[in-house]
Write an enzyme that holds these catalytic residues in place. Structure first.
Site, PDB file in Angstrom:
ATOM      1  N   GLY A   1       0.513  -4.944   0.882  1.00 21.78           N
ATOM      2  CA  GLY A   1      -0.645  -4.969  -0.008  1.00 21.78           C
ATOM      3  C   GLY A   1      -0.357  -5.668  -1.331  1.00 21.78           C
TER       4      GLY A   1
ATOM      5  N   GLU B   1      -0.816  -9.214  -0.623  1.00 20.36           N
ATOM      6  CA  GLU B   1      -2.252  -9.419  -0.400  1.00 20.36           C
ATOM      7  C   GLU B   1      -3.032  -9.417  -1.706  1.00 20.36           C
ATOM      8  OE1 GLU B   1      -2.116  -6.159   2.487  1.00 20.36           O
ATOM      9  OE2 GLU B   1      -3.073  -7.500   3.937  1.00 20.36           O
TER      10      GLU B   1
ATOM     11  N   GLU C   1       4.297  -5.009   7.263  1.00 18.18           N
ATOM     12  CA  GLU C   1       3.561  -3.905   7.882  1.00 18.18           C
ATOM     13  C   GLU C   1       4.017  -3.607   9.298  1.00 18.18           C
ATOM     14  OE1 GLU C   1       2.167  -6.367   6.110  1.00 18.18           O
ATOM     15  OE2 GLU C   1       0.647  -5.530   4.769  1.00 18.18           O
TER      16      GLU C   1
ATOM     17  N   ALA D   1       0.867  -1.180   0.000  1.00 16.59           N
ATOM     18  CA  ALA D   1       0.000   0.000   0.000  1.00 16.59           C
ATOM     19  C   ALA D   1       0.903   1.229   0.000  1.00 16.59           C
ATOM     20  CB  ALA D   1      -0.890  -0.017   1.233  1.00 16.59           C
TER      21      ALA D   1
HETATM   22  C1  HXC Z   1       5.012   4.434  -1.147  1.00 12.01           C
HETATM   23  C2  HXC Z   1       6.925   3.459  -1.976  1.00 12.01           C
HETATM   24  C3  HXC Z   1       6.550   2.208  -1.426  1.00 12.01           C
HETATM   25  C4  HXC Z   1       5.320   2.143  -0.702  1.00 12.01           C
HETATM   26  C5  HXC Z   1       8.430   1.968  -2.430  1.00 12.01           C
HETATM   27  N1  HXC Z   1       8.084   3.260  -2.581  1.00 12.01           N
HETATM   28  N2  HXC Z   1       7.511   1.305  -1.728  1.00 12.01           N
HETATM   29  N3  HXC Z   1       6.147   4.546  -1.828  1.00 12.01           N
HETATM   30  N4  HXC Z   1       4.594   3.270  -0.588  1.00 12.01           N
HETATM   31  N5  HXC Z   1       4.874   0.988  -0.184  1.00 12.01           N
HETATM   32  C6  HXC Z   1       8.823   4.304  -3.282  1.00 12.01           C
HETATM   33  C7  HXC Z   1      10.039   4.742  -2.494  1.00 12.01           C
HETATM   34  O1  HXC Z   1       9.660   5.671  -1.511  1.00 12.01           O
HETATM   35  C8  HXC Z   1      10.892   5.356  -3.572  1.00 12.01           C
HETATM   36  O2  HXC Z   1      10.388   6.649  -3.884  1.00 12.01           O
HETATM   37  C9  HXC Z   1      10.594   4.466  -4.787  1.00 12.01           C
HETATM   38  O3  HXC Z   1       9.374   3.816  -4.498  1.00 12.01           O
HETATM   39  C10 HXC Z   1      11.655   3.399  -4.984  1.00 12.01           C
HETATM   40  O4  HXC Z   1      11.800   2.664  -3.777  1.00 12.01           O
HETATM   41  P1  HXC Z   1      13.231   2.446  -3.061  1.00 12.01           P
HETATM   42  O5  HXC Z   1      12.944   2.172  -1.650  1.00 12.01           O
HETATM   43  O6  HXC Z   1      14.146   3.549  -3.386  1.00 12.01           O
HETATM   44  O7  HXC Z   1      13.706   1.125  -3.818  1.00 12.01           O
HETATM   45  P2  HXC Z   1      14.687  -0.002  -3.231  1.00 12.01           P
HETATM   46  O8  HXC Z   1      15.818   0.629  -2.475  1.00 12.01           O
HETATM   47  O9  HXC Z   1      14.982  -0.879  -4.382  1.00 12.01           O
HETATM   48  O10 HXC Z   1      13.810  -0.827  -2.153  1.00 12.01           O
HETATM   49  C11 HXC Z   1      12.659  -1.566  -2.550  1.00 12.01           C
HETATM   50  C12 HXC Z   1      11.819  -1.971  -1.322  1.00 12.01           C
HETATM   51  C13 HXC Z   1      11.482  -0.710  -0.501  1.00 12.01           C
HETATM   52  C14 HXC Z   1      12.588  -2.958  -0.458  1.00 12.01           C
HETATM   53  C15 HXC Z   1      10.549  -2.657  -1.852  1.00 12.01           C
HETATM   54  O11 HXC Z   1      10.939   0.277  -1.384  1.00 12.01           O
HETATM   55  C16 HXC Z   1      10.463  -0.938   0.566  1.00 12.01           C
HETATM   56  O12 HXC Z   1      10.780  -1.500   1.636  1.00 12.01           O
HETATM   57  N6  HXC Z   1       9.232  -0.484   0.382  1.00 12.01           N
HETATM   58  C17 HXC Z   1       8.178  -0.557   1.377  1.00 12.01           C
HETATM   59  C18 HXC Z   1       7.672  -1.954   1.504  1.00 12.01           C
HETATM   60  C19 HXC Z   1       6.552  -2.036   2.543  1.00 12.01           C
HETATM   61  O13 HXC Z   1       6.776  -1.765   3.737  1.00 12.01           O
HETATM   62  N7  HXC Z   1       5.368  -2.391   2.119  1.00 12.01           N
HETATM   63  C20 HXC Z   1       4.231  -2.554   3.004  1.00 12.01           C
HETATM   64  C21 HXC Z   1       3.463  -1.282   3.014  1.00 12.01           C
HETATM   65  S1  HXC Z   1       2.067  -1.368   4.145  1.00 12.01           S
HETATM   66  P3  HXC Z   1      11.350   7.920  -3.990  1.00 12.01           P
HETATM   67  O14 HXC Z   1      10.406   9.054  -4.223  1.00 12.01           O
HETATM   68  O15 HXC Z   1      12.130   7.987  -2.711  1.00 12.01           O
HETATM   69  O16 HXC Z   1      12.211   7.597  -5.186  1.00 12.01           O
HETATM   70  C22 HXC Z   1       0.947  -2.300   3.350  1.00 12.01           C
HETATM   71  C23 HXC Z   1      -0.247  -2.824   4.074  1.00 12.01           C
HETATM   72  C24 HXC Z   1      -1.237  -1.837   4.337  1.00 12.01           C
HETATM   73  O17 HXC Z   1       1.062  -2.594   2.238  1.00 12.01           O
HETATM   74  C25 HXC Z   1      -2.186  -2.298   5.358  1.00 12.01           C
HETATM   75  C26 HXC Z   1      -2.005  -1.622   6.653  1.00 12.01           C
HETATM   76  C27 HXC Z   1      -2.891  -0.454   6.862  1.00 12.01           C
END
Ligand code: HXC
Length: 257
Positions: free
Chosen positions: A108, A111, A131, A65
């Site tokens: 997400g 999911e 998460e 998400a």
């Molecule tokens: C918003 C995101 C994002 C996310 C990545 N980006 N994931 N933006 N929401 N979930 C954005 C980054 O901010 C970055 O933007 C660009 O995408 C590239 O990501 P990087 O992190 O620079 O890439 P990398 O170093 O290759 O790392 C990849 C990654 C990392 C390991 C996947 O991005 C990451 O850990 N993302 C979050 C994963 C996560 O926690 N997902 C769960 C979310 S909660 P910029 O602008 O800086 O270039 C969820 C459940 C919701 O999904 C339900 C609960 C309410």
């Protein structure tokens, strides 16, 4: 329809939805949710579509998400808007759906993949429910579908530590239908979709409905449900055609009726 965050293509009786927010690794914001749900429900109603594929990019199916969009919200914002509930409509799609996952399928993203009927993983796929690292828990069914798919031992491990698993571990655990080389992922997904779309579509819908029933009911009720649908298949033209074609040693030509 023109969409902002997804691409939709048709190939014969199959349809392909590609998540297309490359700058955010296909993070699922509310626009992506609305567009995927709109596209999937529209295709589901189209009599010329027999199966749907949902995919992302080579690097990310979806990295979760959209954290930046969620961040400023308070309880009343997410409660009153019933944040993420529209994803349930994807679960109501009656035609078979295939998730073709390459790269990150986190939060997400994992999911969304689990909401599909078949999960094809590239050997580069990475799954997880991270998460907890953000101070939240899964919100699109992750704690439920992951647990049903891979059991308590691994679901707890993933949801409590936020660690990821690679494609091999995901397949061993039963999350993934098949692993394919990354370069072949889309071809395999579309050919699997074409195989399914070449079957009788109403019968494929009944098969999907029957398998899904297993997650909602007791064994005795599920077997009864299956038998009623099995009996109903004899009311279709496609049952007549399928059995006639076998007997006459030819390929069936289903009319999807
Ligand atoms: C918003 C995101 C994002 C996310 C990545 N980006 N994931 N933006 N929401 N979930 C954005 C980054 O901010 C970055 O933007 C660009 O995408 C590239 O990501 P990087 O992190 O620079 O890439 P990398 O170093 O290759 O790392 C990849 C990654 C990392 C390991 C996947 O991005 C990451 O850990 N993302 C979050 C994963 C996560 O926690 N997902 C769960 C979310 S909660 P910029 O602008 O800086 O270039 C969820 C459940 C919701 O999904 C339900 C609960 C309410």
């Amino acid at each position: 329809t023109e969409y902002e965050t997804i691409l939709v293509e048709r190939h014969d009786r199959t349809a392909l939805i590609t998540l297309n927010r490359p700058k955010a690794l296909n993070a699922l914001d509310l626009t992506v949710m609305a567009e995927v749900v709109d596209a999937a429900t529209t295709l589901d109603r189209d009599p010329d579509v027999g199966a749907l594929v949902i995919t992302g990019s080579a690097k990310a199916f979806a990295a979760g998400a959209d954290i930046k969009e969620m961040r400023p919200n308070g309880y009343m914002d997410v409660y009153l808007s019933d944040w993420f509930s529209a994803w349930d409509r994807l679960g109501d799609v009656r035609k078979p759906t295939i998730a073709a996952v390459s790269g990150y399928a986190l939060g997400g993203g994992c999911e969304l993949a689990m909401m599909c009927d078949i999960l094809l993983a590239a050997d580069t796929a990475v799954f997880g429910q991270p998460e907890i690292k953000l101070g939240v828990i899964p919100g699109i069914g992750g704690s439920q579908r992951l647990t049903r798919a891979i059991g308590k031992a691994k679901a707890m491990d993933l949801c409590l530590t936020g660690r990821t698993m690679d494609a091999d571990e995901a397949e061993r655990a039963g999350l993934v239908s098949r692993i394919v080389p990354a370069a072949d992922l889309l071809t395999e997904a579309l050919s699997t979709a074409a195989t399914i779309a070449g079957m009788s579509t109403p019968i494929a819908m009944m098969a999907k409905e029957s398998v899904n029933r297993a997650f909602e009911t007791t064994l005795a009720e599920g077997v009864r449900f299956e038998r009623r649908l099995f009996h109903a298949t004899f009311a279709t033209a496609d049952q007549k055609e399928g059995m006639a074609a076998f007997t006459e040693k030819r390929t069936p030509s289903f009319t999807h009726r």
